[in-house]
Write a protein that holds these residues in place. Structure first.
Motif, PDB file in Angstrom:
ATOM      1  N   VAL A 107       0.808  -1.225   0.000  1.00 44.76           N
ATOM      2  CA  VAL A 107       0.000   0.000   0.000  1.00 44.76           C
ATOM      3  C   VAL A 107       0.838   1.271   0.000  1.00 44.76           C
ATOM      4  O   VAL A 107       0.325   2.344  -0.354  1.00 44.76           O
ATOM      5  N   ALA A 108       2.117   1.156   0.401  1.00 44.77           N
ATOM      6  CA  ALA A 108       2.903   2.384   0.557  1.00 44.77           C
ATOM      7  C   ALA A 108       4.315   2.290   0.003  1.00 44.77           C
ATOM      8  O   ALA A 108       5.115   3.211   0.197  1.00 44.77           O
ATOM      9  N   GLY A 109       4.644   1.167  -0.657  1.00 47.91           N
ATOM     10  CA  GLY A 109       5.963   1.042  -1.260  1.00 47.91           C
ATOM     11  C   GLY A 109       7.098   0.788  -0.287  1.00 47.91           C
ATOM     12  O   GLY A 109       8.267   1.013  -0.603  1.00 47.91           O
ATOM     13  N   PHE A 110       6.797   0.299   0.886  1.00 46.76           N
ATOM     14  CA  PHE A 110       7.819   0.007   1.891  1.00 46.76           C
ATOM     15  C   PHE A 110       8.759  -1.086   1.389  1.00 46.76           C
ATOM     16  O   PHE A 110       8.338  -2.049   0.747  1.00 46.76           O
ATOM     17  N   SER A 111      10.053  -0.936   1.679  1.00 48.74           N
ATOM     18  CA  SER A 111      11.042  -1.927   1.271  1.00 48.74           C
ATOM     19  C   SER A 111      11.023  -3.107   2.238  1.00 48.74           C
ATOM     20  O   SER A 111      11.387  -2.963   3.411  1.00 48.74           O
ATOM     21  N   TYR A 112      10.596  -4.266   1.767  1.00 43.55           N
ATOM     22  CA  TYR A 112      10.402  -5.438   2.635  1.00 43.55           C
ATOM     23  C   TYR A 112      11.736  -5.920   3.197  1.00 43.55           C
ATOM     24  O   TYR A 112      12.680  -6.213   2.448  1.00 43.55           O
ATOM     25  N   PRO A 113      11.888  -6.023   4.538  1.00 41.30           N
ATOM     26  CA  PRO A 113      13.189  -6.325   5.171  1.00 41.30           C
ATOM     27  C   PRO A 113      13.452  -7.823   5.289  1.00 41.30           C
ATOM     28  O   PRO A 113      13.626  -8.358   6.395  1.00 41.30           O
ATOM     29  N   ALA A 114      13.541  -8.520   4.176  1.00 33.17           N
ATOM     30  CA  ALA A 114      13.657  -9.981   4.200  1.00 33.17           C
ATOM     31  C   ALA A 114      14.919 -10.446   4.913  1.00 33.17           C
ATOM     32  O   ALA A 114      14.882 -11.400   5.704  1.00 33.17           O
ATOM     33  N   THR A 115      16.058  -9.786   4.662  1.00 31.19           N
ATOM     34  CA  THR A 115      17.322 -10.219   5.265  1.00 31.19           C
ATOM     35  C   THR A 115      17.282 -10.071   6.776  1.00 31.19           C
ATOM     36  O   THR A 115      17.711 -10.960   7.523  1.00 31.19           O
ATOM     37  N   GLU A 116      16.742  -8.943   7.238  1.00 30.67           N
ATOM     38  CA  GLU A 116      16.683  -8.699   8.675  1.00 30.67           C
ATOM     39  C   GLU A 116      15.755  -9.699   9.369  1.00 30.67           C
ATOM     40  O   GLU A 116      16.083 -10.233  10.438  1.00 30.67           O
ATOM     41  N   ILE A 117      14.608  -9.955   8.769  1.00 29.50           N
ATOM     42  CA  ILE A 117      13.653 -10.880   9.392  1.00 29.50           C
ATOM     43  C   ILE A 117      14.220 -12.289   9.452  1.00 29.50           C
ATOM     44  O   ILE A 117      14.053 -13.007  10.452  1.00 29.50           O
ATOM     45  N   LEU A 118      14.939 -12.706   8.407  1.00 29.07           N
ATOM     46  CA  LEU A 118      15.576 -14.023   8.434  1.00 29.07           C
ATOM     47  C   LEU A 118      16.578 -14.108   9.577  1.00 29.07           C
ATOM     48  O   LEU A 118      16.636 -15.113  10.292  1.00 29.07           O
ATOM     49  N   ARG A 119      17.346 -13.044   9.784  1.00 27.98           N
ATOM     50  CA  ARG A 119      18.303 -13.042  10.902  1.00 27.98           C
ATOM     51  C   ARG A 119      17.569 -13.180  12.229  1.00 27.98           C
ATOM     52  O   ARG A 119      18.005 -13.916  13.132  1.00 27.98           O
ATOM     53  N   GLY A 120      16.443 -12.490  12.364  1.00 24.96           N
ATOM     54  CA  GLY A 120      15.658 -12.611  13.583  1.00 24.96           C
ATOM     55  C   GLY A 120      15.171 -14.024  13.814  1.00 24.96           C
ATOM     56  O   GLY A 120      15.234 -14.549  14.938  1.00 24.96           O
ATOM     57  N   TRP A 121      14.691 -14.668  12.747  1.00 28.89           N
ATOM     58  CA  TRP A 121      14.203 -16.044  12.884  1.00 28.89           C
ATOM     59  C   TRP A 121      15.335 -17.017  13.223  1.00 28.89           C
ATOM     60  O   TRP A 121      15.145 -17.966  13.984  1.00 28.89           O
ATOM     61  N   LYS A 122      16.521 -16.788  12.672  1.00 30.81           N
ATOM     62  CA  LYS A 122      17.638 -17.703  12.965  1.00 30.81           C
ATOM     63  C   LYS A 122      17.976 -17.699  14.452  1.00 30.81           C
ATOM     64  O   LYS A 122      18.233 -18.752  15.040  1.00 30.81           O
ATOM     65  N   ASN A 123      17.989 -16.517  15.067  1.00 32.73           N
ATOM     66  CA  ASN A 123      18.235 -16.457  16.515  1.00 32.73           C
ATOM     67  C   ASN A 123      17.174 -17.222  17.290  1.00 32.73           C
ATOM     68  O   ASN A 123      17.470 -17.964  18.233  1.00 32.73           O
ATOM     69  N   VAL A 124      15.917 -17.004  16.923  1.00 29.01           N
ATOM     70  CA  VAL A 124      14.821 -17.655  17.629  1.00 29.01           C
ATOM     71  C   VAL A 124      14.904 -19.165  17.458  1.00 29.01           C
ATOM     72  O   VAL A 124      14.746 -19.927  18.423  1.00 29.01           O
ATOM     73  N   MET A 125      15.157 -19.621  16.238  1.00 33.46           N
ATOM     74  CA  MET A 125      15.244 -21.061  15.993  1.00 33.46           C
ATOM     75  C   MET A 125      16.404 -21.682  16.770  1.00 33.46           C
ATOM     76  O   MET A 125      16.277 -22.782  17.319  1.00 33.46           O
ATOM     77  N   PHE A 126      17.529 -20.993  16.833  1.00 41.32           N
ATOM     78  CA  PHE A 126      18.652 -21.537  17.602  1.00 41.32           C
ATOM     79  C   PHE A 126      18.279 -21.675  19.076  1.00 41.32           C
ATOM     80  O   PHE A 126      18.597 -22.674  19.722  1.00 41.32           O
ATOM     81  N   ASN A 127      17.592 -20.679  19.607  1.00 40.30           N
ATOM     82  CA  ASN A 127      17.185 -20.729  21.019  1.00 40.30           C
ATOM     83  C   ASN A 127      16.081 -21.747  21.285  1.00 40.30           C
ATOM     84  O   ASN A 127      15.755 -21.994  22.446  1.00 40.30           O
ATOM     85  N   HIS A 128      15.510 -22.319  20.238  1.00 39.51           N
ATOM     86  CA  HIS A 128      14.569 -23.425  20.430  1.00 39.51           C
ATOM     87  C   HIS A 128      15.285 -24.727  20.788  1.00 39.51           C
ATOM     88  O   HIS A 128      14.615 -25.707  21.141  1.00 39.51           O
ATOM     89  N   PHE A 129      16.594 -24.753  20.687  1.00 38.51           N
ATOM     90  CA  PHE A 129      17.327 -25.981  21.012  1.00 38.51           C
ATOM     91  C   PHE A 129      16.849 -26.525  22.352  1.00 38.51           C
ATOM     92  O   PHE A 129      16.643 -25.773  23.308  1.00 38.51           O
ATOM     93  N   HIS A 130      16.660 -27.819  22.441  1.00 36.10           N
ATOM     94  CA  HIS A 130      15.910 -28.386  23.568  1.00 36.10           C
ATOM     95  C   HIS A 130      16.539 -28.111  24.928  1.00 36.10           C
ATOM     96  O   HIS A 130      15.821 -27.989  25.919  1.00 36.10           O
ATOM     97  N   ASP A 131      17.872 -27.996  24.994  1.00 35.88           N
ATOM     98  CA  ASP A 131      18.480 -27.700  26.288  1.00 35.88           C
ATOM     99  C   ASP A 131      18.434 -26.213  26.636  1.00 35.88           C
ATOM    100  O   ASP A 131      18.630 -25.850  27.800  1.00 35.88           O
ATOM    101  N   ILE A 132      18.198 -25.347  25.654  1.00 36.04           N
ATOM    102  CA  ILE A 132      17.997 -23.922  25.938  1.00 36.04           C
ATOM    103  C   ILE A 132      16.531 -23.676  26.274  1.00 36.04           C
ATOM    104  O   ILE A 132      16.194 -23.202  27.359  1.00 36.04           O
TER     105      ILE A 132
END
Length: 831
Positions: free
Chosen positions: A309-334
């Motif tokens: 709706v407004a031409g915003f530049s989609y932050p795909a690289t940043e969001i992927l980095r965010g997900w990688k941290n979250v997925m790593f912290n899903h490790f069962h002992d964490i």
């Protein structure tokens, strides 16, 4: 020995990147273990190595590129077998449904890009239990089989080690439970441990009358197969026949077993229990996880919407980095709370980065939209702060507040603005009732905020106008007024009474249904002794050793107005303090509770108890992307954002009635008969595996934590309570931006999506990974087949499709309007 039976010998290295060490040590150990596995391939031409965890491969790619190239060559040869298809081996109960999808999305695409293969076998050999929607997620992420070990045989007896596992939608994967251990294993010092274990597993294979897998290799802190392991296997091959003990892989095993058309049992439940204490250990990590998962999804939705709706530049690289941290912290002992104390500083930092990435992306997306909305008024000529230093309001024209709703349904929810106001109106200029409330600041006289109820379109926004000095006459009147008493609150739906001396709920009466919701006192803070538990609570499946209740109540009416009333109840036990703010809204059903707990106990556990006034109770828990019914036997169970107890009530036991408990950060519950309990906190030592306890031991969850829960009484069952939707609303409230006057191309109200079926929820709306267009992920919540019409106005798209019961669908919406919307799998590839 049966001549037709053989063992597939699986050379592996269970790699805990974090446990009794921090991730930096795990990083080094992974490189050393991978080097060792490559050395074994040179030394033994028949050796095959099995390994999961996309995160590990990425570490090696970044830090040891020459070794990474060696691994690529061995993968192409078929001697290095990639399994798992997920970022690490996560806790398989606590991450959200969408998080499990992201593990497959990002990991399988990584494996395809780097190795030209994808994992065929799901692989979580050390995770502490497995939710029953995993088969569907695996199937739709390119995997048709699964390997696990926990719960072990002594924790859950099963007919076979090999079976079909089926989720509620009908998806089915061939599943194998590892016998004895995923590691090298020694039971008799006088025997070669590799030989001893192999012969034990062979006995089990003969009993089951089909081949089994036997795992070998040094694990946990890496290591993998040793020279001695492989030499032992060679001696077994010489003694019994080479193909009896074949160095193999899970891929080869499942391919071979799939061809045999075996009559295998079908399991349709989840796979529990192991380490029940891990559902509640280390509250901070679990709360940060919930926040990060939701914020990333919200950032994605509005980044995509803002782009359109407004031409915003989609932050795909940043969001992927965010997900990688979250997925790593899903490790069962964490995620399970059973690592060392230092590891939780690391996880705190990683979640912090993800939360900040999501916050920055979300804010930029929202402000791109809000700045594009036409908020100019005829009487305003230009921006000026002549009137007020804090806002841009001029001529009593009001200031726009843009309120955003990330959910795929309209929400009616409180909006809290950090200004003291004299008036509020909606986008049509209609006055909206509001309430002045105490702010968190104490800035001279400036210590008050304003709350009003907003009604926000699905996955869209609405502009409200706030006025510093202008009072607006109200034309609409809400529901029956709130009643606020020293120890009671009442609205159109309920009467809530607090017992003065205990601070417990004395009565919760459902006025519309004429029903007493509770059978006895509710919200009772029960302290339970768990000195006998290690951090995991190994071998402990119920927490029932009650030693005290919080008491010494202080009760105060801290808010009373046209929007809401709040009773604050403060209880104490030893040096711990529990503060619960019971909130009743005039125009919104449900009882919301804001909790602040200062916990100072050791080897103790705190539960909140709600005895539901029903007979023949049934307990239903939210699990990732679904729900499950479990026995009301008092066992500790993992759950997500809601838990429900429903049963019969009334003189003839014909009426169905129940109570749904929502939460914003808790994952551990139990129900014994009609008593629904939420575990709030545990305080074991860090990484205490029945060690010798001394005065230097460190205890988790000491100090202050805050969270919210809500009670939703209902007739019928949890479906009538709209449990999935209400839980998401509690976890993700509306977001607002205080704007100013400007011209713009966007209207003051917009709806982002329309979903015709109330039992279909949209969880993700994002730009596609490499396809040209957008991805929409939805799931069916109520266990009912049916057709649904979905419309996305900004894309000028409308289509109808059928959802099976408990089905998760991933839809690709091409940018080219001539191309039809089509279903893809969870890794965004054609079905």
């Amino acid at each position: 020995m049966n001549n037709n039976i053989k063992l597939h010998m699986i050379g592996n290295a269970h790699l805990d990147p974090v446990w009794l060490w921090q991730w930096q040590e795990g990083y080094a150990e992974i490189k050393a273990t991978f080097r060792s596995a490559l050395d074994r391939m040179i030394e033994f031409p028949d050796f095959v190595f099995t390994c999961s965890g996309a995160a590990y491969y990425e570490w090696v790619e970044q830090n040891a590129p020459e070794m990474f190239e060696e691994i690529r060559q061995r993968v192409q040869e078929g001697r290095w077998v990639i399994v798992g298809g997920w970022w690490i081996q996560p806790d398989c109960n606590l991450p959200s449904g969408e998080s499990f999808v992201r593990h497959g999305l990002y990991s399988q695409r990584y494996f395809q890009e780097k190795f030209n293969v994808m994992a065929k076998v799901g692989y979580n050999v050390d995770s502490f239990g497995h939710h029953s929607m995993i088969p569907q997620i695996l199937k739709k992420s390119g995997m048709d089989s699964y390997v696990f070990m926990r719960p072990d045989e002594h924790e859950k007896q099963m007919e076979r080690s090999l079976f079909w596992w089926e989720s509620k939608d009908g998806s089915r994967v061939m599943t194998f439970r590892i016998p004895i251990s995923y590691n090298n294993w020694t039971a008799n010092d006088n025997e070669d441990p590799t030989r001893y274990k192999a012969l034990k597993v062979f006995e089990l294979a003969e009993k089951h009358e089909h081949d089994l897998m036997n795992f070998f290799g040094v694990g946990n802190h890496g290591g993998g197969p040793t020279i001695g392991n492989i030499q032992s296997i060679q001696r077994l091959q010489e003694e019994y026949r080479a193909d009896r003990f074949k160095i193999s892989s899970p891929n080869a095993y499942f391919e071979e077993m799939g061809k045999r058309n075996l009559d295998l049992p079908v399991h349709t439940d989840d796979l529990q229990h192991h380490a029940s204490g891990c559902y509640s250990a280390h509250s901070e990590t679990k709360a940060l996880n919930r926040q990060a998962e939701h914020r990333l999804l919200t950032a994605e939705k509005f980044s995509a919407f803002s782009h359109l709706v407004a031409g915003f530049s989609y932050p795909a690289t940043e969001i992927l980095r965010g997900w990688k941290n979250v997925m790593f912290n899903h490790f069962h002992d964490i995620m399970g709370g059973c690592s060392i104390k230092e590891a939780y500083q690391d996880s705190r930092e990683a979640y912090g980065e993800s939360l900040n990435i999501a916050a920055v992306s979300l804010n930029a997306a929202l402000q791109k939209i809000s700045w594009s909305i036409d908020t100019m008024k005829d009487e305003i000529q230009s921006l000026s702060k002549d009137v007020d230093w804090l806002t841009w309001e001029q001529k009593d024209a009001g200031i726009p507040v843009v309120v955003f709703n990330p959910h795929s349904w309209e929400v009616h929810a409180p909006v809290h603005v950090n200004r003291m106001l004299k008036g509020v109106s909606d986008d049509q200029g209609e006055a909206v009732e509001y309430q002045i409330v105490r702010a968190s600041r104490t800035n001279i006289e400036d210590k008050y905020d304003t709350v009003f109820m907003g009604r926000i379109p699905a996955m869209g926004y609405r502009v409200y106008w706030i006025y510093k000095d202008k009072k607006l006459p109200l034309t609409a009147v809400g529901q029956q007024a709130l009643v606020s008493e020293p120890y009671a609150l009442e609205n159109h739906w309920y009467r809530l009474e607090i017992e003065p001396h205990t601070g417990h709920i004395k009565r919760l009466y459902d006025k519309l249904n004429g029903t007493e919701v509770l059978k006895g006192q509710g919200a009772v803070p029960i302290v339970i002794d768990e000195h006998h538990c290690d951090t995991w609570s190994h071998g402990v499946f119920e927490f029932r050793n009650e030693i005290a209740k919080f008491s010494d109540a202080q009760i105060k009416l801290i808010e009373s107005g046209p929007i809401r009333s709040i009773l604050r109840v403060t209880n104490r036990y030893n040096f711990s303090v529990l503060q619960q703010d019971f909130i009743l809204y005039r125009d919104k059903p449900g009882i919301e509770v804001k909790v602040k707990l200062d916990w100072q106990e050791k080897h103790k556990l705190l539960k909140l108890s709600f005895p539901v006034n029903v007979n023949e109770p049934e307990a239903t828990y939210e699990i990732p992307y679904g729900y499950i019914e479990r026995p009301v036997n008092g066992e500790e169970e993992p759950g997500q954002q809601w838990l429900d107890v429903t049963g019969n009530t009334g003189a003839d036991d014909a009426q169905r009635y129940g109570l749904t408990l929502l939460n914003d950060s808790k994952y551990s519950f139990d129900v014994k008969d009609n008593d629904l309990r939420m575990t709030v906190v545990r305080s074991p030592m860090y990484a205490d595996h029945y060690g010798v306890r001394d005065e230097f031991g460190e205890y988790m969850d000491q100090g202050v934590q805050q969270f919210r829960y809500a009670l939703v009484p209902h007739e019928g069952d949890w479906r009538n309570a709209e449990a999935f939707k209400k839980a998401n609303e509690l976890n993700v409230p509306p977001i607002h931006i205080i704007e100013t006057y400007h011209k713009g191309s966007l209207p003051q109200i917009a709806e982002g999506i329309r979903v015709s079926a109330s039992n279909v929820i949209v969880t993700a709306f994002k730009k596609a990974e490499d396809l040209d267009g957008y991805i929409l992920r939805c799931y069916e919540t109520d266990g009912k087949d049916g057709e649904t019409t979905i419309e996305i106005p900004v894309l000028n798209r409308k289509w109808t499709m059928r959802f099976g019961k408990c089905e998760i669908k991933t839809l690709w919406i091409p940018s080219d309007p001539e191309q039809a919307v089509s279903e893809v799998n969870m890794i965004e590839m054609p079905v």
